[in-house]
Design a protein around this motif. Structure first.
Motif, PDB file in Angstrom:
ATOM      1  N   LEU A  21     -13.588 -60.051  22.592  1.00 43.79           N
ATOM      2  CA  LEU A  21     -13.668 -58.600  22.664  1.00 43.79           C
ATOM      3  C   LEU A  21     -14.792 -58.199  23.605  1.00 43.79           C
ATOM      4  O   LEU A  21     -15.946 -58.570  23.398  1.00 43.79           O
ATOM      5  CB  LEU A  21     -13.924 -58.004  21.273  1.00 43.79           C
ATOM      6  N   LEU A  73     -16.742 -54.985  25.134  1.00 45.47           N
ATOM      7  CA  LEU A  73     -16.972 -53.581  24.823  1.00 45.47           C
ATOM      8  C   LEU A  73     -18.009 -53.006  25.783  1.00 45.47           C
ATOM      9  O   LEU A  73     -19.090 -53.584  25.959  1.00 45.47           O
ATOM     10  CB  LEU A  73     -17.464 -53.425  23.381  1.00 45.47           C
ATOM     11  N   ALA A 121     -12.793 -50.827  25.913  1.00 44.19           N
ATOM     12  CA  ALA A 121     -12.798 -52.133  25.250  1.00 44.19           C
ATOM     13  C   ALA A 121     -11.569 -52.916  25.670  1.00 44.19           C
ATOM     14  O   ALA A 121     -10.483 -52.337  25.868  1.00 44.19           O
ATOM     15  CB  ALA A 121     -12.817 -51.964  23.739  1.00 44.19           C
ATOM     16  N   TRP A 169      -9.559 -56.344  24.288  1.00 38.37           N
ATOM     17  CA  TRP A 169      -9.524 -57.242  23.143  1.00 38.37           C
ATOM     18  C   TRP A 169      -8.359 -58.215  23.320  1.00 38.37           C
ATOM     19  O   TRP A 169      -7.203 -57.804  23.448  1.00 38.37           O
ATOM     20  CB  TRP A 169      -9.359 -56.426  21.864  1.00 38.37           C
TER      21      TRP A 169
END
Length: 216
Positions: free
Chosen positions: A25, A27, A66, A68
Motif C-alpha cells: 500500500l 499512500l 493511494a 493498493w
C-alpha cells in the motif's frame, strides 16, 4: 497587442509519503496553500480575448492518493482532491464585482478510482481496467455566472489491452464515458460580439475505439 505584467506565486506544501502492509500500500497526502501576485487572466471584450493582471489571488487544498496491491494480480488506485480558491483585483471594466469569486475551472471536490487486473496469458500480459472519475460543479468564467456553471459529473471508462513479453507493443480496446454522461467542458455567457447569447462545449458522449502502441 495588449501589455501585462509578469505574475508571481508563493506556495507552501506539507506532504506525507508512506509505504504500508509490506509495501503493498502506497499512500501520499499533501496540504498546500498558494498566493498569486499579478495573476494573468484572460477576459473577453465581445469576441476578443485580452489578458490583464488580477491583484492577489489565493487557494488552498488537500490531495490524497493511494495505490493498493490487493492481490498479485489486482491493483486499486484512489485519489481525492479538495480545493478552495478566491481571486481579487480584477479590473472593473472587464469583471465588475468579481472580487471574492472562485477561480474558473476549479472544482471544490474531485476524485478518481481505477481498478486494474493483470495476468499472463502466454503470448503477453493481459490488463483489464475500469475507471471512475468524479468532478464537482465549477464555474467556467471569472464572473461566476450561474447560467454557464458546469454541473458535477461522473464518468466511467473501461479498457482491455495485451502487452507483448518484450514490452515493445501494446494493443487494446477501450470505451470512454460508458454511460453516455452528458456535460459541458466550458461555457461563456455573453458571446458573439456582446449579443445576449451563450457558448458551450458539450462532451463527446460515449466513445469506443482501438489503440496500438509500439516502442522502439
Amino acid at each position: 497587442p495588449n501589455q501585462f505584467n509578469e505574475e508571481q506565486v508563493l506556495s507552501y506544501e506539507l506532504g506525507l509519503k508512506a509505504r504500508l502492509l509490506d509495501n503493498r500500500l502506497h499512500l501520499n497526502a499533501a496540504a498546500f496553500q498558494y498566493t498569486y501576485d499579478d495573476l494573468q487572466q484572460a477576459f473577453f471584450i465581445g469576441a476578443a480575448a485580452v489578458t490583464r493582471n488580477v491583484g492577489e489571488s489565493e487557494g488552498q487544498g488537500l490531495e490524497v492518493d493511494a495505490r493498493w496491491l490487493l492481490t498479485d494480480n489486482l491493483d486499486l488506485y484512489m485519489g481525492l482532491a479538495w480545493l478552495n480558491t478566491e481571486f481579487a483585483g480584477a479590473p472593473e471594466e472587464l469583471c465588475e464585482g468579481c472580487d471574492g469569486n472562485q477561480m474558473a475551472f476549479s472544482p471544490e471536490f474531485s476524485s478518481a478510482t481505477v481498478l486494474t487486473y493483470t495476468t499472463d496469458v502466454g503470448f503477453g500480459s493481459l490488463a483489464l481496467s475500469g475507471e471512475y472519475t468524479y468532478t464537482g460543479e465549477q464555474f467556467s468564467d471569472l464572473d461566476n455566472t450561474e447560467e454557464v456553471k458546469l454541473d458535477s459529473r461522473g464518468v466511467v471508462n473501461l479498457r482491455a489491452s495485451i502487452t507483448a513479453p518484450s514490452e515493445m507493443w501494446t494493443a487494446g480496446v477501450y470505451v470512454e464515458n460508458l454511460t453516455g454522461e452528458e456535460y459541458y467542458h466550458w461555457g461563456y455567457a455573453e458571446a458573439d460580439y456582446n449579443l445576449p447569447a451563450t457558448q458551450t462545449d458539450p462532451s463527446r458522449g460515449r466513445v469506443a475505439g482501438v489503440s496500438l502502441d509500439y516502442r522502439f
